[in-house]
Design an enzyme around this catalytic site. Structure first.
Site, PDB file in Angstrom:
ATOM      1  CE  LYS A 109      -3.641  -1.947   1.592  1.00  0.00           C
ATOM      2  NZ  LYS A 109      -3.911  -3.421   1.722  1.00  0.00           N
TER       3      LYS A 109
HETATM    4  C1  LIG Z   1      -4.230  -4.588   1.210  1.00  0.00           C
HETATM    5  C2  LIG Z   1      -3.360  -5.912   0.999  1.00  0.00           C
HETATM    6  C3  LIG Z   1      -3.653  -6.899   0.030  1.00  0.00           C
HETATM    7  C4  LIG Z   1      -5.419  -7.082  -0.939  1.00  0.00           C
HETATM    8  O1  LIG Z   1      -4.856  -5.850  -1.834  1.00  0.00           O
HETATM    9  P1  LIG Z   1      -6.614  -5.064  -2.732  1.00  0.00           P
HETATM   10  O2  LIG Z   1      -6.048  -4.191  -3.299  1.00  0.00           O
HETATM   11  O3  LIG Z   1      -6.972  -4.832  -1.863  1.00  0.00           O
HETATM   12  O4  LIG Z   1      -6.961  -6.420  -3.282  1.00  0.00           O
HETATM   13  C5  LIG Z   1      -3.179  -8.001   0.067  1.00  0.00           C
HETATM   14  N1  LIG Z   1      -2.372  -7.835   0.300  1.00  0.00           N
HETATM   15  C6  LIG Z   1      -2.033  -7.030   1.456  1.00  0.00           C
HETATM   16  C7  LIG Z   1      -0.268  -6.905   2.337  1.00  0.00           C
HETATM   17  C8  LIG Z   1      -2.320  -6.055   1.849  1.00  0.00           C
HETATM   18  O5  LIG Z   1      -2.318  -4.866   2.803  1.00  0.00           O
END
Ligand SMILES: *Cc1c(COP(=O)(O)O)cnc(C)c1O
Length: 458
Positions: A109
């Site tokens: 993120k």
């Molecule tokens: C947010 C997140 C996901 C999921 O990603 P999306 O874009 O919501 O599908 C997968 N792995 C981790 C470690 C995350 O923080």
């Protein structure tokens, strides 16, 4: 490039307006009016650095920030990553992983939220305004959002998390950020309480206006756009193959939707492998054509413990012939009945995607075997991706799995997979020596509103 809503009620927004609006005012999601094609640029882009590549791609979608300013804010966003390549691709035995976890909070993120923080700051600076970000988190999003805006003069950020229910590392990644503009709210309640309060506060339009509330959740267009970039980088790091496929550990459908968009732009992504944990609404959808809500299961890959994927509506828009009225009707049906029966309701209607889910046992097994056989440690989310990807490998087409977090964020699952094997990262070790700050509040809307009002008086 102008932006419009998937539900047809908003149109003609500039990029900056789309970023500031977050969720479209008609309840839909914002999307570009058209998808630019990369054509022969792929050859030209092959030798660019990650920030240069990001600027090139962003500039196709953004014509209201002058290029030097865009270059500057992109460069600053990725200077906080601890790898020269920003998102390096590593070869395992049968597939590749792209490490998206080299940012400040060790989860993917950061790639989007470092950029979003700089974009907000740039836009607010230009207009001489201030905003208050309000968010709810079960863990990863909160810390990445805080890391993206800490210390900014024009932004205060309020992040609600369920007190005592995030992992100790996740809590420390938030509460050790003690900049004056960061307000961690430890709510006496569940994650659902946090989200419910957030929705109620945002629906009070007078309060929203008075306090200039903004959101950082994954529906923000800039988050999707920032993620498109690394699929191009994956292609170049693989040596520009004729075709490749990407496997994506999926929750809210944001990351894999970015892959879909890259493919629509002309990147030779042959197939997208969607991986879920036990929360498999999306895996079931791509297997059966029926989108149906289930109960949330708590798993070893908590960032994917999501039933209703907020970014899915963007994909629906393209699947429903870009018809806002159809999207609106479909979303209404889903809200009312918890189920969507779509006109393309036949298995295999979209060969772009294949999908499957992994259990907690699969997750632990995958972490163990990959480490024992190849010496590479996966985090539980990436392990879900690798487990599912291994069912869809192709002979002539390389597969790259998105590695969405560093394993040191999830020491308990690693310990279960590999007893006695320690996993650490200096950024996490450093947390235990830092001072912390959090505000404990009861799980009610009024306390949260009063708290926001009291902190923004300065
Ligand atoms: C947010 C997140 C996901 C999921 O990603 P999306 O874009 O919501 O599908 C997968 N792995 C981790 C470690 C995350 O923080």
């Amino acid at each position: 490039m102008k932006y419009k809503s998937t539900r047809g009620g908003v149109a003609g927004l500039s990029f900056k307006q789309a970023v500031m609006m977050g969720l479209a005012d008609d309840g839909g999601l914002l999307i570009p009016e058209s998808i630019p094609l990369v054509d022969n640029r792929l050859v030209k882009w092959a030798s660019l650095s990650y920030p240069e590549l990001a600027s090139e791609i962003l500039s196709l979608f953004c014509d209201d920030i002058p290029r030097p300013a865009l270059d500057d804010l992109v460069a600053r966003s990725y200077a906080s990553f601890d790898d020269d390549k920003v998102v390096p691709v590593k070869a395992l035995q049968d597939l590749y992983v792209m490490e998206l976890f080299h940012g400040p909070t060790l989860a993917f993120k950061d790639v989007a939220l470092q950029l979003l923080g700089n974009l907000f700051d740039y836009i607010l600076e230009e207009t001489g305004t201030h905003m208050n970000i309000l968010g709810a988190t079960s863990g990863d999003t909160g810390s990445a959002a805080i890391a993206g805006v800490r210390g900014r003069a024009n932004i205060d950020i309020f992040i609600m998390f369920p007190d005592g229910r995030t992992s100790p590392v996740q809590e420390l990644q938030m509460t050790t950020i003690t900049d004056a503009n960061v307000h961690n709210i430890a709510l006496e309640g569940s994650f659902d309480d946090c989200q419910g309060i957030m929705k109620t506060v945002f629906s009070d339009l007078e309060f929203k206006q008075q306090y200039q509330l903004g959101a950082v959740n994954s529906v923000n267009w800039a988050r999707v756009l920032a993620q498109v970039v690394y699929y191009f980088s994956a292609y170049f790091q693989l040596g520009s193959p004729g075709a490749f496929q990407a496997a994506v550990p999926t929750g809210n459908f944001g990351n894999i939707f970015a892959a879909y968009l890259a493919r629509e732009m002309g990147l030779p992504l042959q197939r997208l492998v969607l991986a879920t944990n036990a929360n498999d609404i999306l895996a079931r959808f791509f297997a059966t054509g029926v989108y149906e809500r289930g109960d949330v299961h708590f798993s070893y890959s908590p960032a994917m413990d999501i039933q209703v994927a907020s970014n899915f509506e963007r994909y629906l828009y393209y699947s429903l012939e870009c018809d806002g009225a159809k999207v609106k009707a479909a979303m209404q049906q889903f809200t009312e009945t918890g189920r969507l029966d779509l006109p393309f309701n036949t298995p295999g209607f979209d060969n772009t995607f294949v999908a499957a889910s992994a259990t907690d046992a699969d997750t632990v097994d995958t972490i163990r075997t990959v480490y024992q056989q190849q010496g590479y440690m996966l985090d539980p989310h990436t392990a879900v991706g690798v487990h599912v990807a291994s069912q869809y490998l192709m002979d002539d087409v390389p597969t790259v799995c998105m590695a969405t977090a560093h394993p040191a964020k999830f020491p308990d699952v690693v310990e279960q997979a590999l007893p006695g094997e320690s996993v650490s990262h200096p950024a996490i070790e450093a947390l235990s020596d830092l001072p912390t700050r959090k505000h404990q509040l009861g799980a009610d809307v009024e306390s949260v509103k009063q708290f926001i009002a009291s902190q923004t008086a300065h």
